[in-house]
Design a protein around this motif. Structure first.
Motif, short mmCIF file in Angstrom:
data_model
loop_
_atom_site.label_atom_id
_atom_site.label_comp_id
_atom_site.label_asym_id
_atom_site.label_seq_id
_atom_site.Cartn_x
_atom_site.Cartn_y
_atom_site.Cartn_z
N TYR A 1 0.81 -1.22 0.00
CA TYR A 1 0.00 0.00 0.00
C TYR A 1 0.84 1.27 0.00
O TYR A 1 0.30 2.36 0.03
CB TYR A 1 -0.94 0.00 1.20
CG TYR A 1 -1.92 -1.14 1.16
CD1 TYR A 1 -3.05 -1.07 0.37
CD2 TYR A 1 -1.70 -2.30 1.88
CE1 TYR A 1 -3.94 -2.12 0.30
CE2 TYR A 1 -2.57 -3.36 1.83
CZ TYR A 1 -3.70 -3.27 1.03
OH TYR A 1 -4.57 -4.31 0.95
N LYS A 2 2.14 1.15 -0.05
CA LYS A 2 3.01 2.33 -0.01
C LYS A 2 2.76 3.20 -1.23
O LYS A 2 2.77 2.73 -2.37
CB LYS A 2 4.49 1.91 0.02
CG LYS A 2 5.42 3.09 0.15
CD LYS A 2 6.85 2.64 0.35
CE LYS A 2 7.71 3.88 0.47
NZ LYS A 2 8.73 3.74 1.45
N GLY A 3 2.49 4.48 -0.97
CA GLY A 3 2.24 5.44 -2.04
C GLY A 3 0.85 5.36 -2.63
O GLY A 3 0.53 6.08 -3.56
N LYS A 4 -0.01 4.49 -2.09
CA LYS A 4 -1.37 4.35 -2.60
C LYS A 4 -2.35 4.96 -1.62
O LYS A 4 -2.17 4.89 -0.41
CB LYS A 4 -1.72 2.87 -2.81
CG LYS A 4 -0.85 2.20 -3.85
CD LYS A 4 -1.21 0.75 -4.02
CE LYS A 4 -0.30 0.11 -5.04
NZ LYS A 4 -0.57 -1.31 -5.19
N SER A 5 -3.41 5.52 -2.14
CA SER A 5 -4.45 6.10 -1.31
C SER A 5 -5.62 5.12 -1.25
O SER A 5 -6.43 5.04 -2.17
CB SER A 5 -4.90 7.44 -1.89
OG SER A 5 -5.90 8.00 -1.09
N VAL A 6 -5.67 4.34 -0.17
CA VAL A 6 -6.71 3.33 0.02
C VAL A 6 -7.32 3.54 1.39
O VAL A 6 -6.59 3.77 2.36
CB VAL A 6 -6.11 1.90 -0.08
CG1 VAL A 6 -7.18 0.85 0.05
CG2 VAL A 6 -5.32 1.72 -1.36
N ASN A 7 -8.65 3.46 1.49
CA ASN A 7 -9.26 3.68 2.81
C ASN A 7 -9.02 2.47 3.72
O ASN A 7 -8.80 1.35 3.25
CB ASN A 7 -10.75 4.04 2.69
CG ASN A 7 -11.61 2.90 2.21
OD1 ASN A 7 -11.41 1.76 2.59
ND2 ASN A 7 -12.58 3.20 1.38
N VAL A 8 -9.06 2.71 5.02
CA VAL A 8 -8.71 1.67 5.98
C VAL A 8 -9.73 0.53 6.01
O VAL A 8 -9.37 -0.60 6.34
CB VAL A 8 -8.51 2.24 7.40
CG1 VAL A 8 -7.29 3.12 7.46
CG2 VAL A 8 -9.73 2.94 7.91
N GLN A 9 -10.97 0.80 5.65
CA GLN A 9 -11.95 -0.29 5.59
C GLN A 9 -11.54 -1.32 4.54
O GLN A 9 -11.63 -2.52 4.76
CB GLN A 9 -13.37 0.25 5.29
CG GLN A 9 -13.99 0.97 6.44
CD GLN A 9 -13.74 2.47 6.41
OE1 GLN A 9 -12.90 2.97 5.67
NE2 GLN A 9 -14.46 3.21 7.22
N GLN A 10 -11.09 -0.83 3.38
CA GLN A 10 -10.66 -1.73 2.32
C GLN A 10 -9.40 -2.50 2.75
O GLN A 10 -9.30 -3.70 2.53
CB GLN A 10 -10.38 -0.95 1.04
CG GLN A 10 -9.93 -1.84 -0.11
CD GLN A 10 -9.65 -1.04 -1.38
OE1 GLN A 10 -10.03 0.11 -1.51
NE2 GLN A 10 -9.00 -1.68 -2.33
N ILE A 11 -8.47 -1.82 3.38
CA ILE A 11 -7.25 -2.47 3.85
C ILE A 11 -7.60 -3.53 4.89
O ILE A 11 -7.06 -4.64 4.88
CB ILE A 11 -6.27 -1.44 4.44
CG1 ILE A 11 -5.73 -0.55 3.31
CG2 ILE A 11 -5.12 -2.12 5.17
CD1 ILE A 11 -4.94 0.65 3.78
#
Length: 176
Positions: A88-98
């Motif tokens: 996930y480095k450098g990516k904008s992903v919401n914590v619910q998806q993670i």
């Protein structure tokens, strides 16, 4: 050479179809057991370098790796591996998806800024199901001894995670 190729081809087919067991035959009685740790699962995302200095990237990765290694020493947490979280480095992903993708109940994320000889590190503990911030702290320090600073911040994060995660998971034990 044709005979050598045919012998190699037949040997490969024999190996693949007759010698190796089928996946279903490897554990027919379902005897293999994976002992996963009990307790909440946590993922430490790579810290974001918010300074203009690209050379600080190694410091961000070092802080992240220190926290992962320290949390992995506890018996009350299931810590997601570094290779999984650095995806996930450098990516904008919401914590619910993670949380869904890594099966993590909690996420630690943070950022690092440097101005002259002062470094600011912001760390947050987030519940992935709701996206709610459980704990957050800001650390402002002089940038003298990088390793000492990493250790100090990692210990403070561990103390905070210890309190918050054990309270949320209903456990009264402290981390070992």
């Amino acid at each position: 050479s044709v005979i050598v190729i045919l012998v190699a081809l037949f040997a490969g087919l024999y190996w693949k179809y007759l010698y190796l067991p089928a996946p279903a035959d490897i554990d027919p009685e379902d005897d293999f057991e994976f002992n996963l740790p009990e307790g909440p699962s946590i993922a430490v995302l790579p810290f974001v370098n918010m300074s203009k200095d690209p050379e600080q990237e190694y410091f961000c990765d070092g802080i992240t790796e220190n926290i992962i290694a320290s949390l992995a020493q506890t018996k009350l947490l299931f810590v997601i591996a570094r290779n999984s979280t650095f995806f996930y480095k450098g990516k904008s992903v919401n914590v619910q998806q993670i949380g869904k993708e890594l099966n993590a109940e909690y996420v630690i994320e943070g950022s690092i800024q440097k101005a002259d000889e002062i470094i600011r590190i912001v760390v947050q503990l987030i519940e992935t199901h709701s996206g709610r911030h459980i704990w957050s702290e800001r650390y402002d320090r002089k940038f003298k001894d990088m390793f000492k600073l990493q250790d100090e911040i990692t210990l403070k994060i561990l103390e905070a995670v210890n309190i918050e995660v054990t309270q949320l998971s209903g456990k009264t034990n402290t981390m070992e």
